[in-house]
Scaffold this motif. Structure first.
Motif, PDB file in Angstrom:
ATOM      1  N   LEU A  14       0.848  -1.190   0.000  1.00 50.86           N
ATOM      2  CA  LEU A  14       0.000   0.000   0.000  1.00 50.86           C
ATOM      3  C   LEU A  14       0.883   1.240   0.000  1.00 50.86           C
ATOM      4  O   LEU A  14       1.857   1.301   0.751  1.00 50.86           O
ATOM      5  CB  LEU A  14      -0.885   0.001   1.253  1.00 50.86           C
ATOM      6  N   LEU A  15       0.547   2.211  -0.828  1.00 47.91           N
ATOM      7  CA  LEU A  15       1.145   3.542  -0.740  1.00 47.91           C
ATOM      8  C   LEU A  15       0.113   4.441  -0.103  1.00 47.91           C
ATOM      9  O   LEU A  15      -0.985   4.586  -0.630  1.00 47.91           O
ATOM     10  CB  LEU A  15       1.528   4.084  -2.128  1.00 47.91           C
ATOM     11  N   GLU A  16       0.434   5.002   1.054  1.00 47.28           N
ATOM     12  CA  GLU A  16      -0.479   5.943   1.690  1.00 47.28           C
ATOM     13  C   GLU A  16       0.119   7.335   1.608  1.00 47.28           C
ATOM     14  O   GLU A  16       1.064   7.681   2.324  1.00 47.28           O
ATOM     15  CB  GLU A  16      -0.794   5.588   3.143  1.00 47.28           C
ATOM     16  N   ALA A  17      -0.442   8.133   0.721  1.00 50.73           N
ATOM     17  CA  ALA A  17      -0.018   9.515   0.556  1.00 50.73           C
ATOM     18  C   ALA A  17      -0.838  10.373   1.511  1.00 50.73           C
ATOM     19  O   ALA A  17      -2.058  10.294   1.514  1.00 50.73           O
ATOM     20  CB  ALA A  17      -0.235   9.961  -0.887  1.00 50.73           C
ATOM     21  N   GLY A  18      -0.154  11.151   2.319  1.00 49.29           N
ATOM     22  CA  GLY A  18      -0.835  11.917   3.352  1.00 49.29           C
ATOM     23  C   GLY A  18      -1.151  11.028   4.536  1.00 49.29           C
ATOM     24  O   GLY A  18      -2.264  11.018   5.051  1.00 49.29           O
ATOM     25  N   CYS A  19      -0.164  10.293   4.999  1.00 47.02           N
ATOM     26  CA  CYS A  19      -0.379   9.284   6.041  1.00 47.02           C
ATOM     27  C   CYS A  19      -0.672   9.869   7.413  1.00 47.02           C
ATOM     28  O   CYS A  19      -1.197   9.174   8.282  1.00 47.02           O
ATOM     29  CB  CYS A  19       0.822   8.357   6.130  1.00 47.02           C
ATOM     30  N   GLY A  20      -0.336  11.134   7.635  1.00 43.65           N
ATOM     31  CA  GLY A  20      -0.514  11.697   8.971  1.00 43.65           C
ATOM     32  C   GLY A  20       0.225  10.848   9.990  1.00 43.65           C
ATOM     33  O   GLY A  20       1.346  10.409   9.747  1.00 43.65           O
ATOM     34  N   LEU A  40       3.772   8.502   3.137  1.00 44.87           N
ATOM     35  CA  LEU A  40       4.313   9.806   2.787  1.00 44.87           C
ATOM     36  C   LEU A  40       3.465  10.885   3.436  1.00 44.87           C
ATOM     37  O   LEU A  40       2.231  10.803   3.425  1.00 44.87           O
ATOM     38  CB  LEU A  40       4.267   9.962   1.265  1.00 44.87           C
ATOM     39  N   ASP A  41       4.115  11.887   4.007  1.00 48.52           N
ATOM     40  CA  ASP A  41       3.386  13.022   4.556  1.00 48.52           C
ATOM     41  C   ASP A  41       4.274  14.261   4.494  1.00 48.52           C
ATOM     42  O   ASP A  41       5.506  14.156   4.515  1.00 48.52           O
ATOM     43  CB  ASP A  41       2.941  12.772   6.000  1.00 48.52           C
ATOM     44  N   LEU A  42       3.630  15.410   4.455  1.00 41.88           N
ATOM     45  CA  LEU A  42       4.336  16.691   4.446  1.00 41.88           C
ATOM     46  C   LEU A  42       4.933  17.015   5.809  1.00 41.88           C
ATOM     47  O   LEU A  42       5.914  17.743   5.905  1.00 41.88           O
ATOM     48  CB  LEU A  42       3.325  17.785   4.061  1.00 41.88           C
ATOM     49  N   SER A  43       4.362  16.459   6.864  1.00 46.86           N
ATOM     50  CA  SER A  43       4.759  16.775   8.231  1.00 46.86           C
ATOM     51  C   SER A  43       5.848  15.833   8.749  1.00 46.86           C
ATOM     52  O   SER A  43       5.630  14.623   8.891  1.00 46.86           O
ATOM     53  CB  SER A  43       3.551  16.685   9.166  1.00 46.86           C
ATOM     54  N   ALA A  44       7.011  16.400   9.052  1.00 44.38           N
ATOM     55  CA  ALA A  44       8.094  15.600   9.634  1.00 44.38           C
ATOM     56  C   ALA A  44       7.686  15.045  10.994  1.00 44.38           C
ATOM     57  O   ALA A  44       8.082  13.929  11.364  1.00 44.38           O
ATOM     58  CB  ALA A  44       9.361  16.445   9.757  1.00 44.38           C
ATOM     59  N   THR A  45       6.891  15.790  11.743  1.00 45.22           N
ATOM     60  CA  THR A  45       6.430  15.324  13.056  1.00 45.22           C
ATOM     61  C   THR A  45       5.549  14.089  12.901  1.00 45.22           C
ATOM     62  O   THR A  45       5.728  13.085  13.609  1.00 45.22           O
ATOM     63  CB  THR A  45       5.660  16.437  13.783  1.00 45.22           C
ATOM     64  N   ASP A  83       0.362  -1.898  -4.849  1.00 45.69           N
ATOM     65  CA  ASP A  83      -0.829  -2.507  -5.441  1.00 45.69           C
ATOM     66  C   ASP A  83      -2.019  -1.557  -5.384  1.00 45.69           C
ATOM     67  O   ASP A  83      -2.901  -1.607  -6.233  1.00 45.69           O
ATOM     68  CB  ASP A  83      -1.192  -3.795  -4.684  1.00 45.69           C
ATOM     69  N   VAL A  84      -2.027  -0.713  -4.364  1.00 47.74           N
ATOM     70  CA  VAL A  84      -3.132   0.230  -4.162  1.00 47.74           C
ATOM     71  C   VAL A  84      -2.598   1.440  -3.402  1.00 47.74           C
ATOM     72  O   VAL A  84      -1.584   1.336  -2.703  1.00 47.74           O
ATOM     73  CB  VAL A  84      -4.306  -0.451  -3.396  1.00 47.74           C
ATOM     74  N   ALA A  85      -3.267   2.582  -3.575  1.00 48.77           N
ATOM     75  CA  ALA A  85      -2.862   3.802  -2.867  1.00 48.77           C
ATOM     76  C   ALA A  85      -4.068   4.436  -2.197  1.00 48.77           C
ATOM     77  O   ALA A  85      -5.191   4.335  -2.694  1.00 48.77           O
ATOM     78  CB  ALA A  85      -2.234   4.799  -3.840  1.00 48.77           C
ATOM     79  N   THR A  86      -3.820   5.070  -1.065  1.00 46.08           N
ATOM     80  CA  THR A  86      -4.845   5.863  -0.405  1.00 46.08           C
ATOM     81  C   THR A  86      -4.369   7.305  -0.341  1.00 46.08           C
ATOM     82  O   THR A  86      -3.173   7.569  -0.225  1.00 46.08           O
ATOM     83  CB  THR A  86      -5.132   5.367   1.030  1.00 46.08           C
ATOM     84  N   LEU A  87      -5.322   8.228  -0.436  1.00 47.70           N
ATOM     85  CA  LEU A  87      -5.034   9.664  -0.380  1.00 47.70           C
ATOM     86  C   LEU A  87      -6.121  10.331   0.459  1.00 47.70           C
ATOM     87  O   LEU A  87      -6.839  11.195  -0.016  1.00 47.70           O
ATOM     88  CB  LEU A  87      -5.017  10.267  -1.793  1.00 47.70           C
ATOM     89  N   MET A  88      -6.256   9.908   1.705  1.00 44.73           N
ATOM     90  CA  MET A  88      -7.296  10.433   2.578  1.00 44.73           C
ATOM     91  C   MET A  88      -7.121  11.935   2.793  1.00 44.73           C
ATOM     92  O   MET A  88      -6.106  12.366   3.330  1.00 44.73           O
ATOM     93  CB  MET A  88      -7.271   9.731   3.942  1.00 44.73           C
ATOM     94  N   PHE A  89      -8.068  12.700   2.357  1.00 46.61           N
ATOM     95  CA  PHE A  89      -8.109  14.160   2.538  1.00 46.61           C
ATOM     96  C   PHE A  89      -6.951  14.892   1.875  1.00 46.61           C
ATOM     97  O   PHE A  89      -6.737  16.068   2.134  1.00 46.61           O
ATOM     98  CB  PHE A  89      -8.188  14.544   4.029  1.00 46.61           C
ATOM     99  N   VAL A  90      -6.184  14.230   1.039  1.00 48.01           N
ATOM    100  CA  VAL A  90      -5.000  14.853   0.445  1.00 48.01           C
ATOM    101  C   VAL A  90      -5.363  15.739  -0.738  1.00 48.01           C
ATOM    102  O   VAL A  90      -4.913  16.881  -0.826  1.00 48.01           O
ATOM    103  CB  VAL A  90      -3.982  13.779   0.008  1.00 48.01           C
ATOM    104  N   LEU A  91      -6.145  15.225  -1.652  1.00 50.01           N
ATOM    105  CA  LEU A  91      -6.432  15.982  -2.863  1.00 50.01           C
ATOM    106  C   LEU A  91      -7.136  17.297  -2.563  1.00 50.01           C
ATOM    107  O   LEU A  91      -6.866  18.313  -3.214  1.00 50.01           O
ATOM    108  CB  LEU A  91      -7.241  15.133  -3.841  1.00 50.01           C
ATOM    109  N   SER A  92      -7.999  17.304  -1.565  1.00 53.09           N
ATOM    110  CA  SER A  92      -8.702  18.543  -1.221  1.00 53.09           C
ATOM    111  C   SER A  92      -7.787  19.558  -0.541  1.00 53.09           C
ATOM    112  O   SER A  92      -8.122  20.739  -0.464  1.00 53.09           O
ATOM    113  CB  SER A  92      -9.897  18.240  -0.312  1.00 53.09           C
ATOM    114  N   ALA A  93      -6.629  19.128  -0.076  1.00 48.05           N
ATOM    115  CA  ALA A  93      -5.704  20.032   0.610  1.00 48.05           C
ATOM    116  C   ALA A  93      -4.661  20.644  -0.324  1.00 48.05           C
ATOM    117  O   ALA A  93      -3.921  21.527   0.077  1.00 48.05           O
ATOM    118  CB  ALA A  93      -4.992  19.283   1.735  1.00 48.05           C
ATOM    119  N   ILE A  94      -4.631  20.182  -1.571  1.00 44.23           N
ATOM    120  CA  ILE A  94      -3.659  20.710  -2.529  1.00 44.23           C
ATOM    121  C   ILE A  94      -4.199  22.003  -3.135  1.00 44.23           C
ATOM    122  O   ILE A  94      -5.328  22.033  -3.636  1.00 44.23           O
ATOM    123  CB  ILE A  94      -3.332  19.685  -3.625  1.00 44.23           C
ATOM    124  N   ALA A  95      -3.392  23.048  -3.114  1.00 40.87           N
ATOM    125  CA  ALA A  95      -3.795  24.332  -3.673  1.00 40.87           C
ATOM    126  C   ALA A  95      -4.009  24.206  -5.181  1.00 40.87           C
ATOM    127  O   ALA A  95      -3.202  23.569  -5.871  1.00 40.87           O
ATOM    128  CB  ALA A  95      -2.722  25.383  -3.399  1.00 40.87           C
TER     129      ALA A  95
END
Length: 101
Positions: A14-20, A40-45, A83-95
């Motif tokens: 699984l690729l989870e983009a915006g994993c939080g 993957l996430d934008l937040s290092a924390t 095999d599959v990716a999730t992008l929970m709330f990611v696309l709506s957060a992109i400018a």
């Protein structure tokens, strides 16, 4: 069951983009013992929290800080063949200014 994710296609990666902090990926890992997650996430924390989780420390998660709008994955995820990716709330957060043509 293992077959329940991806319509019975035997999802193993699984690729989870915006994993939080892993609120989606860790329940999936517990439910699917053979699953590996690239996160993957934008937040290092947030990525630090994911990396410190026992399931991540067991080698089932590769987590990295990165920005999807840059056009490439960070080096830690360069070998990801999901095999599959999730992008929970990611696309709506992109400018909109970052949307490609």
């Amino acid at each position: 069951s293992q077959a329940s994710l991806g319509g019975g296609s035997g999802v193993r990666v699984l690729l989870e983009a915006g994993c939080g902090v892993g609120n989606t990926l860790f329940p999936l890992l517990r439910a699917m013992p053979a699953l590996t997650v690239y996160a993957l996430d934008l937040s290092a924390t947030a990525v630090g929290i994911v990396r410190s989780h026992p399931l991540a420390e067991a080698g089932r998660v590769v987590a990295a800080v990165g920005d999807l709008t840059e056009g490439s994955l960070p080096p830690e995820l360069s070998g990801c063949a999901a095999d599959v990716a999730t992008l929970m709330f990611v696309l709506s957060a992109i400018a909109p200014s970052k949307f490609g043509a």
